[in-house]
Motif scaffolding. Structure first.
Motif, PDB file in Angstrom:
ATOM      1  N   GLU A 198       1.056  -1.331  -0.129  1.00  0.00           N
ATOM      2  CA  GLU A 198       0.129   0.087   0.085  1.00  0.00           C
ATOM      3  C   GLU A 198       0.965   1.132   0.074  1.00  0.00           C
ATOM      4  O   GLU A 198       1.204   1.621   0.968  1.00  0.00           O
ATOM      5  CB  GLU A 198      -0.891  -0.192   1.242  1.00  0.00           C
ATOM      6  CG  GLU A 198      -2.113  -1.265   0.896  1.00  0.00           C
ATOM      7  CD  GLU A 198      -3.040  -1.202   2.154  1.00  0.00           C
ATOM      8  OE1 GLU A 198      -3.103   0.019   2.886  1.00  0.00           O
ATOM      9  OE2 GLU A 198      -3.752  -2.165   1.868  1.00  0.00           O
ATOM     10  N   ASP A 215      -0.039   1.173  -6.514  1.00  0.00           N
ATOM     11  CA  ASP A 215       0.084   0.381  -5.171  1.00  0.00           C
ATOM     12  C   ASP A 215       1.590  -0.728  -5.599  1.00  0.00           C
ATOM     13  O   ASP A 215       1.768  -0.733  -6.713  1.00  0.00           O
ATOM     14  CB  ASP A 215      -1.118  -0.648  -4.872  1.00  0.00           C
ATOM     15  CG  ASP A 215      -1.427  -1.724  -6.021  1.00  0.00           C
ATOM     16  OD1 ASP A 215      -0.713  -2.521  -6.394  1.00  0.00           O
ATOM     17  OD2 ASP A 215      -2.511  -1.532  -6.763  1.00  0.00           O
ATOM     18  N   TYR A 264      -3.486 -10.784  -1.714  1.00  0.00           N
ATOM     19  CA  TYR A 264      -2.197 -10.032  -1.976  1.00  0.00           C
ATOM     20  C   TYR A 264      -1.220 -10.857  -2.581  1.00  0.00           C
ATOM     21  O   TYR A 264      -0.297 -10.466  -3.328  1.00  0.00           O
ATOM     22  CB  TYR A 264      -1.662  -9.034  -0.916  1.00  0.00           C
ATOM     23  CG  TYR A 264      -2.628  -7.994  -0.652  1.00  0.00           C
ATOM     24  CD1 TYR A 264      -3.371  -7.291  -1.333  1.00  0.00           C
ATOM     25  CD2 TYR A 264      -2.285  -7.148   0.591  1.00  0.00           C
ATOM     26  CE1 TYR A 264      -4.046  -6.313  -1.060  1.00  0.00           C
ATOM     27  CE2 TYR A 264      -3.064  -5.967   0.826  1.00  0.00           C
ATOM     28  CZ  TYR A 264      -3.939  -5.591   0.274  1.00  0.00           C
ATOM     29  OH  TYR A 264      -4.389  -4.242   0.189  1.00  0.00           O
ATOM     30  N   THR A 287     -14.488  -6.435  -9.599  1.00  0.00           N
ATOM     31  CA  THR A 287     -13.444  -5.635  -8.940  1.00  0.00           C
ATOM     32  C   THR A 287     -13.188  -4.299  -9.102  1.00  0.00           C
ATOM     33  O   THR A 287     -13.241  -3.332  -8.299  1.00  0.00           O
ATOM     34  CB  THR A 287     -12.200  -6.527  -9.416  1.00  0.00           C
ATOM     35  OG1 THR A 287     -12.470  -7.910  -8.831  1.00  0.00           O
ATOM     36  CG2 THR A 287     -11.016  -5.845  -8.427  1.00  0.00           C
ATOM     37  N   GLU A 288     -13.420  -4.127 -10.355  1.00  0.00           N
ATOM     38  CA  GLU A 288     -13.448  -2.455 -10.929  1.00  0.00           C
ATOM     39  C   GLU A 288     -14.620  -1.786 -10.243  1.00  0.00           C
ATOM     40  O   GLU A 288     -14.384  -0.699  -9.766  1.00  0.00           O
ATOM     41  CB  GLU A 288     -13.310  -2.602 -12.543  1.00  0.00           C
ATOM     42  CG  GLU A 288     -13.350  -1.047 -12.836  1.00  0.00           C
ATOM     43  CD  GLU A 288     -13.211  -0.924 -14.575  1.00  0.00           C
ATOM     44  OE1 GLU A 288     -12.593  -0.178 -15.012  1.00  0.00           O
ATOM     45  OE2 GLU A 288     -14.181  -1.684 -15.106  1.00  0.00           O
ATOM     46  N   LYS A 311     -13.907  -1.354  -6.424  1.00  0.00           N
ATOM     47  CA  LYS A 311     -12.677  -0.476  -6.258  1.00  0.00           C
ATOM     48  C   LYS A 311     -13.510   1.115  -6.256  1.00  0.00           C
ATOM     49  O   LYS A 311     -13.028   2.008  -5.296  1.00  0.00           O
ATOM     50  CB  LYS A 311     -11.771  -0.619  -7.152  1.00  0.00           C
ATOM     51  CG  LYS A 311     -10.934  -1.531  -6.842  1.00  0.00           C
ATOM     52  CD  LYS A 311      -9.717  -1.660  -7.646  1.00  0.00           C
ATOM     53  CE  LYS A 311      -8.838  -2.945  -7.321  1.00  0.00           C
ATOM     54  NZ  LYS A 311      -7.599  -2.852  -8.520  1.00  0.00           N
ATOM     55  N   ARG A 354     -15.427   1.888  -3.295  1.00  0.00           N
ATOM     56  CA  ARG A 354     -15.135   2.172  -2.076  1.00  0.00           C
ATOM     57  C   ARG A 354     -15.336   3.468  -1.406  1.00  0.00           C
ATOM     58  O   ARG A 354     -15.504   3.724  -0.197  1.00  0.00           O
ATOM     59  CB  ARG A 354     -13.604   2.178  -2.205  1.00  0.00           C
ATOM     60  CG  ARG A 354     -12.954   0.759  -1.833  1.00  0.00           C
ATOM     61  CD  ARG A 354     -11.535   0.872  -1.467  1.00  0.00           C
ATOM     62  NE  ARG A 354     -10.719   0.140  -2.542  1.00  0.00           N
ATOM     63  CZ  ARG A 354      -9.643  -0.049  -2.769  1.00  0.00           C
ATOM     64  NH1 ARG A 354      -8.748   0.153  -1.876  1.00  0.00           N
ATOM     65  NH2 ARG A 354      -9.020  -1.086  -3.659  1.00  0.00           N
ATOM     66  N   VAL A 401     -17.135  -4.432   0.347  1.00  0.00           N
ATOM     67  CA  VAL A 401     -15.547  -3.970   0.274  1.00  0.00           C
ATOM     68  C   VAL A 401     -14.908  -4.250   1.284  1.00  0.00           C
ATOM     69  O   VAL A 401     -13.561  -4.610   0.961  1.00  0.00           O
ATOM     70  CB  VAL A 401     -15.785  -2.164   0.315  1.00  0.00           C
ATOM     71  CG1 VAL A 401     -14.476  -1.655   0.342  1.00  0.00           C
ATOM     72  CG2 VAL A 401     -16.507  -1.644  -1.047  1.00  0.00           C
ATOM     73  N   GLU A 419     -11.435  -6.298   0.811  1.00  0.00           N
ATOM     74  CA  GLU A 419     -10.096  -5.691   1.374  1.00  0.00           C
ATOM     75  C   GLU A 419      -9.490  -6.834   2.204  1.00  0.00           C
ATOM     76  O   GLU A 419      -8.497  -6.816   2.011  1.00  0.00           O
ATOM     77  CB  GLU A 419     -10.270  -4.521   1.927  1.00  0.00           C
ATOM     78  CG  GLU A 419     -10.542  -3.406   0.610  1.00  0.00           C
ATOM     79  CD  GLU A 419     -10.673  -2.129   1.378  1.00  0.00           C
ATOM     80  OE1 GLU A 419     -11.182  -1.858   2.812  1.00  0.00           O
ATOM     81  OE2 GLU A 419     -10.733  -1.152   0.638  1.00  0.00           O
ATOM     82  N   TRP A 427      -8.355  -8.786  -2.315  1.00  0.00           N
ATOM     83  CA  TRP A 427      -8.937  -8.875  -3.675  1.00  0.00           C
ATOM     84  C   TRP A 427      -9.096  -7.523  -4.290  1.00  0.00           C
ATOM     85  O   TRP A 427      -8.997  -7.669  -5.449  1.00  0.00           O
ATOM     86  CB  TRP A 427     -10.374  -9.568  -3.778  1.00  0.00           C
ATOM     87  CG  TRP A 427     -10.444 -10.873  -3.134  1.00  0.00           C
ATOM     88  CD1 TRP A 427      -9.318 -11.951  -2.923  1.00  0.00           C
ATOM     89  CD2 TRP A 427     -11.362 -11.657  -2.585  1.00  0.00           C
ATOM     90  NE1 TRP A 427     -10.043 -13.110  -2.460  1.00  0.00           N
ATOM     91  CE2 TRP A 427     -11.362 -12.868  -2.128  1.00  0.00           C
ATOM     92  CE3 TRP A 427     -12.925 -11.142  -2.344  1.00  0.00           C
ATOM     93  CZ2 TRP A 427     -12.216 -13.928  -1.619  1.00  0.00           C
ATOM     94  CZ3 TRP A 427     -13.912 -12.120  -1.917  1.00  0.00           C
ATOM     95  CH2 TRP A 427     -13.437 -13.523  -1.106  1.00  0.00           C
ATOM     96  N   LEU A 428      -8.850  -6.411  -3.419  1.00  0.00           N
ATOM     97  CA  LEU A 428      -8.854  -5.257  -4.024  1.00  0.00           C
ATOM     98  C   LEU A 428      -7.355  -4.522  -3.973  1.00  0.00           C
ATOM     99  O   LEU A 428      -6.645  -4.666  -3.197  1.00  0.00           O
ATOM    100  CB  LEU A 428      -9.662  -4.331  -3.312  1.00  0.00           C
ATOM    101  CG  LEU A 428     -11.363  -4.513  -3.422  1.00  0.00           C
ATOM    102  CD1 LEU A 428     -12.041  -3.641  -2.720  1.00  0.00           C
ATOM    103  CD2 LEU A 428     -11.943  -4.568  -4.890  1.00  0.00           C
TER     104      LEU A 428
END
Length: 197
Positions: A52, A57, A85, A142-143, A146, A149, A188, A192, A196-197
């Protein structure tokens, strides 16, 4: 090379690694979007990459770095030991993945092993990753998640992603179902927590 947005963490990692006679920190970066330029200038053998960071990222920065300078090895060192991750980092080209509470001697050994061309993965995180499996979300879901969020309305998300409001609602509904959440904010959080994000 150390890539971490927290100066204190970079300083601590540099101090620990400089205690090793065969390791030298040649460069530092505090933003993901600086990493390729710094690496092109300094040509490190290994980059210790946080996940992060502002600008870009660490997982995306790993992919860019591996594309621009494929000989440089990446060891992701993060506070967030999330299975998603790990999976995404390895897919982006990282040679290793450890958490920041790894003992100093083990971190130095991980750097050496990655430099030798070996793969290094925190064993507990590897187990968690196998148990958790891959993200159930599609790339589009996923998009959309995100974009959600920030808590924007469906109309704002649709405008941002150039989708219809109905399409955004369908994707959010699907994401909520796949994550077992009750709300999109909860979805979300689930995504997270799983990386996955």
């Amino acid at each position: 090379m150390l890539a971490d947005d927290q100066a204190l963490v970079r300083g601590a990692l540099a101090a620990l690694l400089e205690l090793e006679v065969d390791l030298t920190v040649v460069a530092e970066a505090s933003r993901g979007d600086e990493i390729v330029a710094v690496a092109e200038r300094e040509r490190p053998d290994v980059v210790l990459m946080d996940v992060e960071m502002p600008g870009l990222d660490g997982i995306a920065a790993t992919a860019e770095l591996r594309k621009a300078l494929p000989d440089i090895r990446v060891l992701i060192v993060t506070t967030f030991g999330r299975p998603g991750y790990l999976r995404r980092g390895l897919q982006a080209g990282a040679a290793g993945f450890v958490v920041k509470d790894t003992p100093a001697r083990e971190l130095a050994d991980a750097v050496r092993r990655v430099h030798q061309g070996l793969r290094v993965v925190d064993p507990a995180l590897a187990t968690d990753s196998l148990v958790a499996g891959e993200s159930p979300l599609t790339a589009r879901e996923t998009e959309v998640l995100k974009a959600a969020r920030g808590g924007g309305t469906v109309a704002v998300i649709a405008g941002t992603l150039f989708l219809s409001e109905g399409t955004v609602r369908n994707h959010l509904s699907s994401v909520i179902g796949k994550t077992g959440a009750r709300t999109r904010a909860e979805a979300v959080q689930v995504a997270e927590n799983n990386g996955w994000l």
